[in-house]
Design a protein around this motif. Structure first.
Motif, PDB file in Angstrom:
ATOM      1  N   TYR A 331      55.912  46.914  37.553  1.00 49.02           N
ATOM      2  CA  TYR A 331      54.972  48.049  37.520  1.00 49.02           C
ATOM      3  C   TYR A 331      53.526  47.533  37.507  1.00 49.02           C
ATOM      4  CZ  TYR A 331      51.834  51.536  35.773  1.00 49.02           C
ATOM      5  OH  TYR A 331      50.729  52.337  35.646  1.00 49.02           O
ATOM      6  N   PHE A 332      53.233  46.581  36.637  1.00 49.10           N
ATOM      7  CA  PHE A 332      51.861  46.102  36.514  1.00 49.10           C
ATOM      8  C   PHE A 332      51.409  45.344  37.763  1.00 49.10           C
ATOM      9  CE2 PHE A 332      52.725  46.541  31.850  1.00 49.10           C
ATOM     10  CZ  PHE A 332      51.792  47.543  31.634  1.00 49.10           C
ATOM     11  N   LEU A 333      52.338  44.691  38.448  1.00 49.50           N
ATOM     12  CA  LEU A 333      51.983  44.055  39.719  1.00 49.50           C
ATOM     13  C   LEU A 333      51.549  45.110  40.729  1.00 49.50           C
ATOM     14  CD1 LEU A 333      54.787  41.349  40.059  1.00 49.50           C
ATOM     15  CD2 LEU A 333      52.328  40.932  39.760  1.00 49.50           C
ATOM     16  N   GLN A 334      52.265  46.230  40.757  1.00 55.35           N
ATOM     17  CA  GLN A 334      51.867  47.313  41.663  1.00 55.35           C
ATOM     18  C   GLN A 334      50.511  47.884  41.256  1.00 55.35           C
ATOM     19  OE1 GLN A 334      53.638  47.592  44.424  1.00 55.35           O
ATOM     20  NE2 GLN A 334      54.873  45.994  43.436  1.00 55.35           N
ATOM     21  N   ALA A 335      50.292  48.030  39.936  1.00 55.40           N
ATOM     22  CA  ALA A 335      49.004  48.536  39.461  1.00 55.40           C
ATOM     23  C   ALA A 335      47.877  47.584  39.853  1.00 55.40           C
ATOM     24  CB  ALA A 335      49.044  48.718  37.939  1.00 55.40           C
ATOM     25  N   PRO A 451      32.562  34.902  32.765  1.00 52.62           N
ATOM     26  CA  PRO A 451      33.832  34.361  33.274  1.00 52.62           C
ATOM     27  C   PRO A 451      34.950  35.391  33.255  1.00 52.62           C
ATOM     28  CG  PRO A 451      33.333  33.496  31.074  1.00 52.62           C
ATOM     29  CD  PRO A 451      32.108  34.203  31.547  1.00 52.62           C
ATOM     30  N   GLU A 452      34.909  36.335  32.323  1.00 51.72           N
ATOM     31  CA  GLU A 452      35.984  37.325  32.234  1.00 51.72           C
ATOM     32  C   GLU A 452      36.107  38.131  33.516  1.00 51.72           C
ATOM     33  OE1 GLU A 452      37.318  41.290  29.630  1.00 51.72           O
ATOM     34  OE2 GLU A 452      35.514  40.168  29.080  1.00 51.72           O
ATOM     35  N   THR A 453      34.999  38.686  33.985  1.00 47.29           N
ATOM     36  CA  THR A 453      35.037  39.521  35.187  1.00 47.29           C
ATOM     37  C   THR A 453      35.476  38.709  36.405  1.00 47.29           C
ATOM     38  OG1 THR A 453      33.342  40.995  34.327  1.00 47.29           O
ATOM     39  CG2 THR A 453      33.650  40.966  36.713  1.00 47.29           C
ATOM     40  N   VAL A 454      34.943  37.507  36.539  1.00 43.00           N
ATOM     41  CA  VAL A 454      35.249  36.693  37.723  1.00 43.00           C
ATOM     42  C   VAL A 454      36.708  36.233  37.688  1.00 43.00           C
ATOM     43  CG1 VAL A 454      34.658  34.602  38.998  1.00 43.00           C
ATOM     44  CG2 VAL A 454      32.851  36.015  38.003  1.00 43.00           C
ATOM     45  N   LEU A 455      37.215  35.869  36.527  1.00 43.68           N
ATOM     46  CA  LEU A 455      38.628  35.493  36.432  1.00 43.68           C
ATOM     47  C   LEU A 455      39.522  36.682  36.745  1.00 43.68           C
ATOM     48  CD1 LEU A 455      38.549  33.246  33.233  1.00 43.68           C
ATOM     49  CD2 LEU A 455      39.053  32.492  35.561  1.00 43.68           C
ATOM     50  N   ARG A 456      39.081  37.873  36.370  1.00 44.09           N
ATOM     51  CA  ARG A 456      39.873  39.069  36.692  1.00 44.09           C
ATOM     52  C   ARG A 456      39.883  39.302  38.205  1.00 44.09           C
ATOM     53  NH1 ARG A 456      37.940  42.192  33.010  1.00 44.09           N
ATOM     54  NH2 ARG A 456      39.613  41.857  31.503  1.00 44.09           N
ATOM     55  N   TRP A 457      38.744  39.077  38.865  1.00 43.26           N
ATOM     56  CA  TRP A 457      38.713  39.176  40.341  1.00 43.26           C
ATOM     57  C   TRP A 457      39.680  38.160  40.948  1.00 43.26           C
ATOM     58  CZ3 TRP A 457      32.641  38.877  40.902  1.00 43.26           C
ATOM     59  CH2 TRP A 457      32.093  40.115  40.521  1.00 43.26           C
ATOM     60  N   MET A 458      39.628  36.937  40.444  1.00 38.31           N
ATOM     61  CA  MET A 458      40.524  35.892  40.953  1.00 38.31           C
ATOM     62  C   MET A 458      41.984  36.283  40.749  1.00 38.31           C
ATOM     63  SD  MET A 458      38.767  32.333  39.681  1.00 38.31           S
ATOM     64  CE  MET A 458      40.030  31.327  40.433  1.00 38.31           C
ATOM     65  N   ASN A 459      42.263  36.873  39.609  1.00 43.24           N
ATOM     66  CA  ASN A 459      43.626  37.270  39.292  1.00 43.24           C
ATOM     67  C   ASN A 459      44.111  38.359  40.239  1.00 43.24           C
ATOM     68  OD1 ASN A 459      45.947  36.991  37.668  1.00 43.24           O
ATOM     69  ND2 ASN A 459      45.383  38.757  36.440  1.00 43.24           N
ATOM     70  N   GLU A 460      43.255  39.346  40.493  1.00 41.59           N
ATOM     71  CA  GLU A 460      43.659  40.463  41.345  1.00 41.59           C
ATOM     72  C   GLU A 460      43.754  40.049  42.812  1.00 41.59           C
ATOM     73  OE1 GLU A 460      41.409  43.958  40.442  1.00 41.59           O
ATOM     74  OE2 GLU A 460      42.280  44.105  38.443  1.00 41.59           O
ATOM     75  N   ALA A 461      43.027  39.007  43.197  1.00 39.32           N
ATOM     76  CA  ALA A 461      43.142  38.506  44.568  1.00 39.32           C
ATOM     77  C   ALA A 461      44.335  37.556  44.715  1.00 39.32           C
ATOM     78  CB  ALA A 461      41.859  37.778  44.970  1.00 39.32           C
TER      79      ALA A 461
END
Length: 916
Positions: A331-335, A451-461
């Motif tokens: 589910y979270f992967l789809q989100a 770093p939090e925001t950029v790591l989140r971008w990296m994670n979502e990409a």
């Protein structure tokens, strides 16, 4: 709407219409109404049953289910409409005003309906409603209500529709998705032309802006994260409404008729559209299962429903992960996919809308140029790859682009995010071993900006998990409990963000000690990497601390850390729970507690690193978990450990510590300092070591007054801001069972005990101190609350309250705890303290657990010296420092077995049921 296979198995409209016509022919239109309703109800129930059967056969077929539900309702409404205008209100010579079109709007207009969704219909008339139109609309509504359908309806003229759609975003969105349902086709066509010709033109930018404001407000209501562990499938971040918003915006601006056409107008790539459909299909399926399980319009995926949906969707257990955890991870992967799509889509729309705004005046012809940064284009605060094959030529650039974004506070251009997500598989073993790529990643992780925001971008990409595969394994992974509010990867990224904020000095009020310590660290990158890795081995079926420490030994050299830094990271990951377990579950006044803790920590650098890691780990668990009580306990443990590490064998002895504490208490008491000497024969050394100075400064005057008045019982309740709790002190004649009675009374008054110390003076008086909070972790501070606490304790000790039956009636503050299996456990430790046997009991959190455990100890002739209570969501861990009646440790194996049996029974669900 997709075609429905074997439509007549869902509903046979011709047969239903024929059966209704036969009933009318036999009884007349009015008298046949009950038969008509029954025929319609039977058709609805059969259709729903058939669709439910199909969903169980193909449990992930969300589109098929919602399209089938819409088809079923379509056919029923069409039959109703034809019956009403033919049999109930026939009008062979209708005027031009006696025309009516039925438009399905909202989700129903898209042809998507979950089993218990609202039926949203717009009734449109050419002008002011005529009596005939009103009669037909009323008759249709009554039929739908008789079937138990929840109907969202509006009745408007064409002019009213245009006027109100211009003014109201909700109406405009509903009509935007309008679909001809039945009735006057020409009137529907006229409605559509006027909407697109008179409402939409010129309002595109406002519509987009209003939709984004609406979306942001909705996200805030739902927790503002797509990784909350009880997500709302429809309205939560990363849910269906986010996908629908993309479609609405695309339709409003480009007039697309389906999500597939978003590709044609360049808003989504073909690959992204497939992701859109896959996520939408899964989320729709989950929503349909929720509706069918609960038999209502339920969109929240709560803990108690997650197991059942996982089973219906045929998720199986794997090593280290339960079926429900695998389902929720998917589910979270789809989100996450929804989040990525939303980001690139809206950024494109933003650029598209900005491009339509024409500059005027002298600057009309001015076009600022993009500047270059290490080969990248930078324009409008965004960094972009210069060519489509940029990352394919050098995959290390997939790390570099995010490093530059963090260093220079740029956003990554949406097209570049698309390229990164597309080319992420170019990150292979060679790239992972590339020193340059690892240095860039370390710069992001330890970045000074965000770093939090950029790591989140990296994670979502998908870049983060590809570059650090062990992190990819915990991507979107939830922990099926009530303690952790976020998935493992989101928790970790939030912890890194908190660490960066503390280092920047932004959280001094919340974390003064951590803010003071961080500049003293020998290696800040050790702390950031330990934060990244502390939970990285969760879900592997073993102790995640031990497994994570092994991962650290492999990963840290790759990231460029020296040998001693690698060893420190590994130690921090291995023992990242040590400080919180010691502070919250052990008696810090016991010298053995500090001795054992320091024996494991061994150095000031480890202590400093461990404190800050512990703070951000707890704080990142979720809202409401961190509080001033935990902050104080961690600070106390740090200071006691630091003193021992600094002074070593020269540390102050027992007598010196007590003398120093008495001096500080005397300063706090001022003119009442004489109480220290006056009561010196009452309080032994253990009391002076165990209690903080400020509590002693409260206890002594209370005790002196009770002695002067010869009170048998003296109860005091104060708001205690230093610990974020209420301090309750009970002074009276000591007797067996005093503790469990006080604990029961405090619970009856609505309080939870989080810490307790029990003292008996040399003359047999009890001086018991309790720290109390409400069920939400807040202190009692109002006079009425404090008075209620005192009254409850007085009544319980006076025998005015029957504790057992009264406590059994108290509901668990969070009944959802019943959704989790928590097996009671009891552990004995005779090495943790020099004087006491330490008993730790883990059990499901429930009403009066502490009271029942304390009573079991009393009935087994066990004396409680102190109690320390910790909650982890649905799980409570209560620790008791105890002796036998003669003041010695409990060492007999038979005696320990009897105590264990009694405690397990007191902690069990069966005992709770029997007590009720």
């Amino acid at each position: 709407m997709i075609s429905i296979p074997n439509q007549r198995a869902v509903i046979d409209r011709r047969k239903l219409a024929a059966d209704i016509a036969a009933a009318v022919a036999d009884n007349g239109a009015r008298k046949a109404r009950p038969q008509v309703v029954e025929l319609l109800r039977t058709a609805l129930e059969r259709g729903r049953s058939e669709l439910a059967r199909r969903l169980l056969e193909a449990p992930s077929a969300g589109h098929a289910c919602v399209n089938g539900q819409a088809f079923l309702i379509d056919q029923l409404i069409r039959v109703m409409h034809d019956h009403v205008i033919a049999d109930l209100y026939p009008a062979p010579n209708r005027s031009s005003g006696e025309r009516l079109t039925l438009i399905a709007v909202g989700g129903y207009g898209r042809g998507e309906m979950a089993p218990h969704s609202d039926v949203d219909i717009a009734f449109i008339t050419p002008g002011k409603n005529t009596p005939w139109c009103e009669q037909v609309i009323e008759a249709l509504l009554y039929y739908m209500w008789d079937l138990g359908l929840k109907v969202g309806h509006s009745s408007r003229s064409l002019d009213e529709m245009v006027r109100m759609a211009r003014q109201d975003l909700t109406i405009r969105t509903a009509i935007l998705e309008g679909r001809y349902l039945w009735g006057d086709q020409a009137l529907y066509d006229q409605t559509s032309r006027r909407f697109w010709g008179e409402v939409v033109p010129g309002s595109e930018a406002r519509f987009v802006a209003e939709k984004l404001v609406e979306r942001n407000e909705r996200h805030k209501r739902m927790g503002d994260s797509r990784y909350v562990v009880e997500p709302n499938i429809k309205d939560g971040k990363g849910g269906l409404r986010d996908l629908q918003t993309l479609y609405w915006i695309g339709k409003y601006i480009h007039r697309v008729r389906s999500a597939a056409e978003l590709v044609d107008v360049g808003l989504l790539t073909t690959r992204e559209y497939r992701t859109f459909r896959r996520a939408e299909n899964f989320l729709l399926a989950v929503r349909c299962h929720l509706h069918m399980i609960t038999k209502r319009a339920e969109d929240r995926l709560t803990f108690d429903l997650q197991r059942e949906v996982a089973a219906r969707m045929q998720f199986a257990e794997r090593t280290g992960k339960s079926a429900v955890e695998r389902f929720m991870q998917y589910y979270f992967l789809q989100a996450r996919h929804v989040g990525h799509l939303t980001g690139v889509f809206l950024a494109h729309i933003d650029e598209e809308m900005a491009g339509k705004k024409k500059a005027r005046g002298l600057l009309a012809s001015f076009r600022p140029r993009a500047r270059s940064l290490k080969g990248y284009k930078v324009f409008g605060g965004k960094i972009a790859a210069p060519s489509d094959d940029w990352f394919q030529k050098d995959p290390a650039r997939l790390i570099e682009v995010f490093q530059l974004a963090e260093e220079h506070r740029y956003e990554v251009h949406p097209e570049t995010m698309r390229m990164a997500a597309r080319d992420v598989k170019a990150i292979d073993a060679k790239v992972r071993e590339d020193p340059r790529a690892n240095a860039l990643f370390l710069q992001i992780l330890t970045g000074r900006n965000d770093p939090e925001t950029v790591l989140r971008w990296m994670n979502e990409a998908g870049v983060f998990g590809r570059f650090v595969p062990d992190f990819g394994k915990v991507g979107a992974q939830m922990q099926f409990d009530m303690y952790h509010h976020y998935t493992v990867d989101e928790h970790t990224i939030r912890a890194i963000g908190l660490l960066a904020k503390i280092e920047r000095g932004e959280l001094k009020d919340d974390h003064p000690l951590s803010s003071e310590i961080i500049p003293q660290l020998a290696s800040r990158r050790v702390l950031y990497i330990a934060t990244l890795l502390h939970d990285i081995a969760k879900g592997r079926g073993g102790d995640h601390s031990v497994l994570g420490a092994e991962i650290a030994l492999e990963l840290c050299p790759r990231l460029g850390l020296r040998e001693e830094e690698t060893e420190l990271v590994s130690w921090l990951v291995r023992y990242h729970l040590l400080m919180s377990a010691t502070a919250f579950k052990r008696d810090l006044s016991d010298p053995k507690t500090i001795h054992d803790f320091v024996g494991e920590v061994q150095s000031l650098e480890r202590l400093r690193q461990l404190l800050v890691l512990t703070v951000v780990d707890i704080r990142a668990v979720g809202p409401g978990i961190w509080n001033s009580w935990k902050r104080q306990l961690l600070s106390d443990l740090y200071e006691l450990a630091e003193e021992q590490l600094r002074l070593g064998h020269k540390r102050r002895g027992r007598a010196e510590r007590i003398a120093a504490k008495k001096q500080r208490v005397a300063e706090m008491l001022g003119s009442d300092a004489h109480f220290i000497d006056a009561l010196d024969d009452r309080f032994d050394d253990a009391y002076w070591i165990a209690e903080p100075e400020d509590i002693i400064a409260l206890n002594l005057p209370h005790y002196a007054k009770a002695k002067q008045l010869e009170d048998q019982l003296s109860i005091h309740a104060h708001y205690y801001p230093a610990r974020g709790a209420t301090l309750v002190t009970v002074i009276g004649d000591d007797h067996p069972g005093l503790f469990y009675r006080i604990a029961g009374a405090i619970h009856l008054a609505g309080g939870n005990i989080i810490d307790a110390r029990i003292h008996t003076t040399r003359v047999g008086k009890a001086v018991d101190n309790f720290l109390v909070q409400d069920p939400l972790g807040k202190p009692f501070s109002e006079e009425t609350q404090l008075a209620r606490l005192k009254t409850a304790i007085e009544d319980a000790l006076a025998g005015k309250i029957e504790l057992v039956p009264q406590l059994a009636k108290r509901p668990l503050p969070r009944a959802r705890a019943a959704s989790f299996e928590v097996r009671p456990r009891v552990e004995f430790d005779n090495k943790a303290s020099g004087r006491f046997t330490v008993i730790e009991v883990g059990a499901r959190d429930r009403p009066a657990l502490l009271n029942r455990l304390a009573r079991a100890l009393f009935e087994n002739q066990v004396m409680i010296n102190s109690a320390h209570i910790t909650n982890y969501g649905e799980r409570a861990v209560d620790t008791f420092y105890v002796t036998d009646l003669l003041g010695g440790k409990i060492v007999s194996p038979d005696r320990l077995r009897r105590i264990e049996t009694a405690l397990l029974r007191a902690a069990s669900d069966q005992f709770a049921a029997e007590a009720a």
